[in-house]
Scaffold this motif. Sequence first.
Motif, short mmCIF file in Angstrom:
data_model
loop_
_atom_site.label_atom_id
_atom_site.label_comp_id
_atom_site.label_asym_id
_atom_site.label_seq_id
_atom_site.Cartn_x
_atom_site.Cartn_y
_atom_site.Cartn_z
N THR A 117 38.92 -54.44 -75.96
CA THR A 117 38.10 -53.15 -76.13
C THR A 117 36.66 -53.61 -75.81
O THR A 117 35.69 -53.13 -75.37
N THR A 118 36.29 -55.06 -76.35
CA THR A 118 34.90 -55.39 -75.71
C THR A 118 34.42 -54.93 -74.38
O THR A 118 33.39 -54.78 -74.01
N PHE A 168 32.47 -51.66 -73.50
CA PHE A 168 30.94 -51.10 -73.76
C PHE A 168 30.27 -52.50 -73.29
O PHE A 168 28.94 -52.43 -73.56
N THR A 197 36.67 -52.98 -83.27
CA THR A 197 35.67 -52.33 -82.47
C THR A 197 34.32 -52.53 -83.26
O THR A 197 33.27 -52.65 -82.77
N GLY A 217 31.08 -54.36 -82.14
CA GLY A 217 29.92 -53.58 -81.92
C GLY A 217 28.87 -54.19 -82.73
O GLY A 217 27.52 -54.22 -82.26
N SER A 243 36.08 -42.50 -77.15
CA SER A 243 35.15 -42.88 -78.26
C SER A 243 34.63 -44.40 -77.68
O SER A 243 33.52 -44.63 -77.87
N ASN A 244 35.62 -45.24 -77.02
CA ASN A 244 35.11 -46.57 -76.76
C ASN A 244 33.97 -46.47 -75.39
O ASN A 244 33.27 -47.26 -75.15
N THR A 298 29.57 -45.83 -75.75
CA THR A 298 28.08 -46.77 -75.70
C THR A 298 27.77 -46.54 -74.08
O THR A 298 26.38 -46.55 -74.06
N THR A 333 29.18 -47.84 -80.92
CA THR A 333 30.17 -48.59 -81.00
C THR A 333 30.65 -48.86 -82.41
O THR A 333 31.93 -48.88 -82.80
N SER A 340 29.84 -38.85 -82.70
CA SER A 340 30.96 -39.86 -82.24
C SER A 340 31.86 -40.16 -83.26
O SER A 340 33.01 -40.21 -83.18
#
Length: 431
Positions: free
Chosen positions: A34-35, A38, A168, A172, A254-255, A258, A276, A334
């Motif tokens: 997931t990094t 963003f 996440t 973040g 949602s991801n 950012t 995030t 968010s």
Amino acid sequence: MQTAAKRHENLPPLRLKLVIGLVLGNALEFYDFTTYAFVAVSIGRAFFPADEAWAALLLSTAVFGVGFLARPIGGIIIGIYADSRGRGPALILTICLMAAGLLILGLTPGYDRIGMAGPVLIVLARLLQGFALGGEVGASTALLLELAPARRRGLYTAWQLASQGGATLVAGLLGLELILCLPPAAMDEWGWRLLLLPGLAILPAGLFLRRCLPMAAPEPASTIALARDLARHRHILLIAIPVLLCGTVTTFTSNYMTTYALTILGMPPAASIAVTAMVGGCVLVFALIGGWLADRMGRRPVMLLPRLALALLAYPCFALMVRQPGATTTLLASGLLAALGAISGAASLTAITELLPHRVRAGGLAMVYSLTISLFGGTTQFIITWLMQRTGDPLSPAYYLIITSLIGLIAMAALPETRSHAPADLSPVTS
């Protein structure tokens, strides 16, 4: 003869390190995957130079989607391997593959140094990560359910989604620290790599934590036999796709927040990364609340009511962010959408996992989850970026959330309540 539920209640106390190994290993894998979402803007500039910023961002989000192409393949191969040979070996395999993909992603030089070889290696890294995660979710979720006492299956299974939120959140917070410490040029040039590389802890930590997982399948079976069993439960798998669809779109929207805050709302990088962290924290907390509620109220109401609320609130939340842009409104809106999606998602994942018998639980869940993620998770960020670029309407993400939530609500209504019933052929884990 004792029922499966009764046998499960009589198990000796579960060793905490089994659950910790699953949860932390899963969180580490999702941190790496997931990094990318963003740091898409920085990756677009490093590997996909273009005359227009929109073009670079579209190419970067398209490569984000490439990782999802390998998910169904990983789901099938690793899922069947987990059902036929054991959860432990499958989960150790996913850890190793994820670490290899991350190493490539974090160390590949930019386009200005090695030309097209850079984008090619990035695509290879995303394929490896996608293949690994395709099998990770099915095996780890199945084992969490099988480790749980009968009255806490929702809470235990919710750790699958909560661990994703925790990953996440950590990503973040680390990203926010880098943004505050590094100038923008340094962040674009090499700072984003620092955000990826800490995930290399995935290999030693994952292998250490997962070494005690069950290394053999209680009911070894051939691939043909497993395929036949899956075919018998195809109605569950078909209903699961639209149920998981709406949760997938919510998660990846949602991801994307950012990037949305940075490019659409014009917020500074630090505030954008903070979004995030807010989303991750809400998913971590509210997924567990959703699992807890599902154990007490039942799966169906906890699936349906938060999802209905999300469908009703998506447009007002995005309208508020666009008309009154700022850190406070963006963080609150968010966070609210992420929280509602996490509560519903925890109950949905529990119900689907419970409906599948032990013999095909990991493979069935891996297939349906990875297929849904590939079709809708891998395309969500590209679609909403394209819609906003084509229509000029910054509220496009809200429309997509509303449509997919309505589809999910129809499918959720078709799922039976499973709180009072033992999962079919539940095989307790005792090692």
